[in-house]
Design an enzyme around this catalytic site. Structure first.
Site, PDB file in Angstrom:
ATOM      1  N   GLY A   1      -5.770   4.783  -7.208  1.00  0.00           N
ATOM      2  CA  GLY A   1      -5.450   3.432  -6.756  1.00  0.00           C
ATOM      3  C   GLY A   1      -6.470   2.443  -7.291  1.00  0.00           C
ATOM      4  O   GLY A   1      -6.284   1.830  -8.337  1.00  0.00           O
TER       5      GLY A   1
ATOM      6  N   ASN B   1     -10.270  -5.218  -0.644  1.00  0.00           N
ATOM      7  CA  ASN B   1     -11.367  -6.172  -0.448  1.00  0.00           C
ATOM      8  C   ASN B   1     -12.707  -5.585  -0.890  1.00  0.00           C
ATOM      9  O   ASN B   1     -13.603  -6.320  -1.329  1.00  0.00           O
ATOM     10  CB  ASN B   1     -11.399  -6.621   1.016  1.00  0.00           C
ATOM     11  CG  ASN B   1     -10.253  -7.594   1.300  1.00  0.00           C
ATOM     12  OD1 ASN B   1      -9.432  -7.858   0.415  1.00  0.00           O
ATOM     13  ND2 ASN B   1     -10.205  -8.127   2.500  1.00  0.00           N
ATOM     14  N   GLU B   2     -12.828  -4.254  -0.816  1.00  0.00           N
ATOM     15  CA  GLU B   2     -14.070  -3.639  -1.312  1.00  0.00           C
ATOM     16  C   GLU B   2     -14.158  -3.820  -2.828  1.00  0.00           C
ATOM     17  O   GLU B   2     -15.239  -4.080  -3.368  1.00  0.00           O
ATOM     18  CB  GLU B   2     -14.094  -2.141  -0.957  1.00  0.00           C
ATOM     19  CG  GLU B   2     -14.269  -1.853   0.534  1.00  0.00           C
ATOM     20  CD  GLU B   2     -13.024  -2.150   1.361  1.00  0.00           C
ATOM     21  OE1 GLU B   2     -11.905  -2.053   0.822  1.00  0.00           O
ATOM     22  OE2 GLU B   2     -13.170  -2.507   2.545  1.00  0.00           O
TER      23      GLU B   2
ATOM     24  N   ARG C   1       0.107 -19.872  29.169  1.00  0.00           N
ATOM     25  CA  ARG C   1      -0.024 -18.703  30.054  1.00  0.00           C
ATOM     26  C   ARG C   1      -1.092 -18.959  31.119  1.00  0.00           C
ATOM     27  O   ARG C   1      -2.197 -19.404  30.805  1.00  0.00           O
ATOM     28  CB  ARG C   1      -0.408 -17.477  29.218  1.00  0.00           C
ATOM     29  CG  ARG C   1      -0.683 -16.233  30.011  1.00  0.00           C
ATOM     30  CD  ARG C   1       0.585 -15.614  30.540  1.00  0.00           C
ATOM     31  NE  ARG C   1       0.341 -14.350  31.214  1.00  0.00           N
ATOM     32  CZ  ARG C   1       1.279 -13.664  31.851  1.00  0.00           C
ATOM     33  NH1 ARG C   1       2.527 -14.112  31.888  1.00  0.00           N
ATOM     34  NH2 ARG C   1       0.986 -12.531  32.435  1.00  0.00           N
TER      35      ARG C   1
ATOM     36  N   ILE D   1       4.993   1.448  -4.151  1.00  0.00           N
ATOM     37  CA  ILE D   1       5.516   0.388  -5.016  1.00  0.00           C
ATOM     38  C   ILE D   1       6.451  -0.550  -4.243  1.00  0.00           C
ATOM     39  O   ILE D   1       7.529  -0.155  -3.798  1.00  0.00           O
ATOM     40  CB  ILE D   1       6.239   0.991  -6.250  1.00  0.00           C
ATOM     41  CG1 ILE D   1       5.306   1.986  -6.963  1.00  0.00           C
ATOM     42  CG2 ILE D   1       6.713  -0.119  -7.189  1.00  0.00           C
ATOM     43  CD1 ILE D   1       3.941   1.442  -7.362  1.00  0.00           C
TER      44      ILE D   1
ATOM     45  N   THR E   1      -0.146   1.961  -9.017  1.00  0.00           N
ATOM     46  CA  THR E   1      -0.777   2.968  -8.162  1.00  0.00           C
ATOM     47  C   THR E   1      -0.072   4.327  -8.247  1.00  0.00           C
ATOM     48  O   THR E   1       1.153   4.398  -8.322  1.00  0.00           O
ATOM     49  CB  THR E   1      -0.768   2.465  -6.696  1.00  0.00           C
ATOM     50  OG1 THR E   1      -1.300   1.140  -6.677  1.00  0.00           O
ATOM     51  CG2 THR E   1      -1.580   3.365  -5.794  1.00  0.00           C
ATOM     52  N   GLU E   2      -0.885   5.377  -8.208  1.00  0.00           N
ATOM     53  CA  GLU E   2      -0.372   6.757  -8.201  1.00  0.00           C
ATOM     54  C   GLU E   2      -0.971   7.482  -7.001  1.00  0.00           C
ATOM     55  O   GLU E   2      -1.971   7.024  -6.444  1.00  0.00           O
ATOM     56  CB  GLU E   2      -0.781   7.456  -9.504  1.00  0.00           C
ATOM     57  CG  GLU E   2      -0.240   6.737 -10.726  1.00  0.00           C
ATOM     58  CD  GLU E   2      -0.642   7.395 -12.041  1.00  0.00           C
ATOM     59  OE1 GLU E   2      -1.404   8.377 -12.027  1.00  0.00           O
ATOM     60  OE2 GLU E   2      -0.169   6.898 -13.084  1.00  0.00           O
TER      61      GLU E   2
ATOM     62  N   GLU F   1      -2.005 -12.749  -9.038  1.00  0.00           N
ATOM     63  CA  GLU F   1      -1.593 -11.916  -7.902  1.00  0.00           C
ATOM     64  C   GLU F   1      -2.532 -12.142  -6.716  1.00  0.00           C
ATOM     65  O   GLU F   1      -2.099 -12.318  -5.581  1.00  0.00           O
ATOM     66  CB  GLU F   1      -1.598 -10.433  -8.320  1.00  0.00           C
ATOM     67  CG  GLU F   1      -1.271  -9.500  -7.180  1.00  0.00           C
ATOM     68  CD  GLU F   1      -1.012  -8.055  -7.616  1.00  0.00           C
ATOM     69  OE1 GLU F   1      -1.067  -7.774  -8.831  1.00  0.00           O
ATOM     70  OE2 GLU F   1      -0.748  -7.225  -6.738  1.00  0.00           O
ATOM     71  N   ARG F   2      -3.830 -12.157  -6.992  1.00  0.00           N
ATOM     72  CA  ARG F   2      -4.805 -12.343  -5.902  1.00  0.00           C
ATOM     73  C   ARG F   2      -4.719 -13.741  -5.315  1.00  0.00           C
ATOM     74  O   ARG F   2      -4.914 -13.929  -4.120  1.00  0.00           O
ATOM     75  CB  ARG F   2      -6.214 -12.024  -6.422  1.00  0.00           C
ATOM     76  CG  ARG F   2      -6.366 -10.537  -6.616  1.00  0.00           C
ATOM     77  CD  ARG F   2      -7.549 -10.074  -7.400  1.00  0.00           C
ATOM     78  NE  ARG F   2      -7.390  -8.638  -7.636  1.00  0.00           N
ATOM     79  CZ  ARG F   2      -8.034  -7.940  -8.537  1.00  0.00           C
ATOM     80  NH1 ARG F   2      -8.926  -8.526  -9.328  1.00  0.00           N
ATOM     81  NH2 ARG F   2      -7.808  -6.644  -8.680  1.00  0.00           N
TER      82      ARG F   2
END
Ligand SMILES: Cc1cc2nc3c(=O)[nH]c(=O)nc-3n(C[C@H](O)[C@H](O)[C@H](O)COP(=O)(O)OP(=O)(O)OC[C@H]3O[C@@H](n4cnc5c(N)ncnc54)[C@H](O)[C@@H]3O)c2cc1C
Length: 389
Positions: A134, A371-372, A273, A160, A129-130, A247-248
């Site tokens: 992204g 997620n999009e 409670r 990062i 990413t920059e 990764e996902r």
């Protein structure tokens, strides 16, 4: 229901041993590390000493050659400490970055880099990413130009994970500005932290996951040997897309583990409670909310286990892992939202673990392909693709 194939008896016993390690060597320090906004090297070295970093790595490089199930357990149990940044940092190193070195580095470079990755002496990061780029990663702007036996790198990376703590980063850079399609000009190059021109600019202040660092990095005429190129020039985008599945999957594992432990906290609070002479969980609205979340957690576990088993069996999980990533990370956020609500005012107090859970899980729908972007990938598989890219 039958146990998933990846959860063998050995893997289950490993969970017990790993939990014991966490209780003894990690949990006592978590609050301190969270306050310092850094997982110190002592954590990495302790993980490495016990074989918990890159357990899948070939023993020739210091790993144990362990099955994928071990990585799943490490990810789940780190998340279950309630400090989810810990899991992010380790996953970025063990499950996301080091695989690129194993698959794509030259033999000499592997011998130099990999043993430290297993011991924790070398912590890794991945820089895609920059500031301006992204989701649309193919448009990245950082460049590497070949000059003799060196690559000269210029550009900036942001968000990062492990950026500050890492000793080595796998960097996505543009090596061919004139490529006919933007993604064809991307390559992966390793930069070691002590390289002149590599500037770790600043640690970013995050909403959550404070225990682990996220950084902004600059590369100013930063020269690395040509041998630091991973794989073939111009193939970087293809390598990234192939590895993003794992990764996902790891984010899906983390999201499910988060949802499970946050639900447990919500249930136990709801039972204890009291208001209006009753437990708050006995009010129908609260009970139904928790029933809905518990149902989703159960569905998530079943789906996730099936995707892990398919991954271990070598099947292509591209479509299902995109589904798992978006749905499980959204689901973990729904659970965290309701868990905070059921805790009332205490849920909003930083000293209550659910408050941290709430901000920690918020990153999950954003990173590793938002997620999009997952839905965009899935829309194409349903014949609903747009004309872009
Ligand atoms: C805690 C954290 C850790 C991270 N760690 C790393 C790391 O280690 N290495 C790394 O390289 N990056 C890392 N990232 C960056 C992360 O991968 C990006 O933030 C992510 O890919 C989104 O890119 P962006 O922030 O530029 O958002 P943008 O791409 O600008 O998108 C903004 C919004 O628009 C949406 N959007 C974009 N395109 C579309 C589209 N076509 N259709 C519909 N919606 C769209 C996005 O989903 C998002 O909601 C990390 C981020 C966070 C928050």
């Amino acid at each position: 229901m039958a146990k998933p194939a990846y959860l063998t008896t050995e893997v289950e016993s490993f969970r017990t041993a790993f939990r014991r390690f966490l209780q003894a060597e990690v949990v006592p320090h978590l609050e301190t590390w969270e306050a310092a906004e850094r997982t110190p090297r002592e954590f990495w070295l302790a993980m490495g000493r016990h074989g918990y970093l890159c357990p899948w790595l070939d023993p020739a490089f210091g790993g144990s050659g362990a099955e994928f199930g071990y990585s799943v357990i490490i990810c789940e149990e780190l998340g279950r400490t309630g400090f989810m940044g810990l899991q992010t940092g380790v996953s970025v190193h063990s499950d996301i970055t080091v695989p690129y070195l194993v698959q794509l580095a030259g033999e000499e470079e592997k011998r130099r880099w990999l043993p430290g990755c297993a011991t924790g002496e070398t912590v890794t990061a991945i820089g895609m990413t920059e500031p301006e780029v992204g989701s649309d990663l193919a448009q990245l702007r950082a460049t590497a130009v070949r000059e003799g036996d060196e690559w000269v790198i210029n550009g900036q990376k942001t968000f990062i994970s492990n950026g500050i703590e890492s000793d080595l980063i796998v960097l996505a850079v543009r090596t061919d500005a004139g490529a006919d399609q933007a993604h064809r000009g991307v390559s992966l190059i390793v930069v070691e932290s002590d390289t002149p021109g590599y500037v770790k600019s600043r640690q970013l202040k995050k909403l959550g996951q404070h225990i682990q660092d996220t950084a902004e990095l600059f590369f100013e005429d930063c020269r690395v040997p040509v041998g630091n190129l991973l794989g073939a020039e111009g193939q970087g985008f293809r390598y990234l897309m192939a590895n993003l599945q794992r990764e996902r999957l790891m984010i899906s594992v983390a999201a499910q583990a988060a949802a499970e432990q946050v639900l447990e906290k919500a249930l136990s609070y709801a039972r204890e409670r009291r208001a209006f002479g009753k437990s708050v969980g006995s009010f129908q609205h609260n009970a139904f909310k928790l029933v809905e979340r518990a149902t989703e957690v159960e569905l998530g576990r079943t789906f996730l286990d099936s995707v892990i088993d398919e991954y271990v069996a070598g099947e292509d999980i591209g479509r299902k892992v995109s589904m798992a990533k978006w749905w499980l990370s959204d689901m973990a956020n729904r659970v965290a939202y309701d868990a905070v609500q059921i805790h009332g005012g205490y849920g909003y107090m930083a000293e209550y673990p659910v408050a941290r859970d709430y901000v920690d899980v918020r990153a999950m729908p954003i990173y590793a392909g938002s997620n999009e972007i997952m839905k965009r990938i899935l829309a194409r598989t349903l014949g609903l693709g747009d004309d872009e890219a």
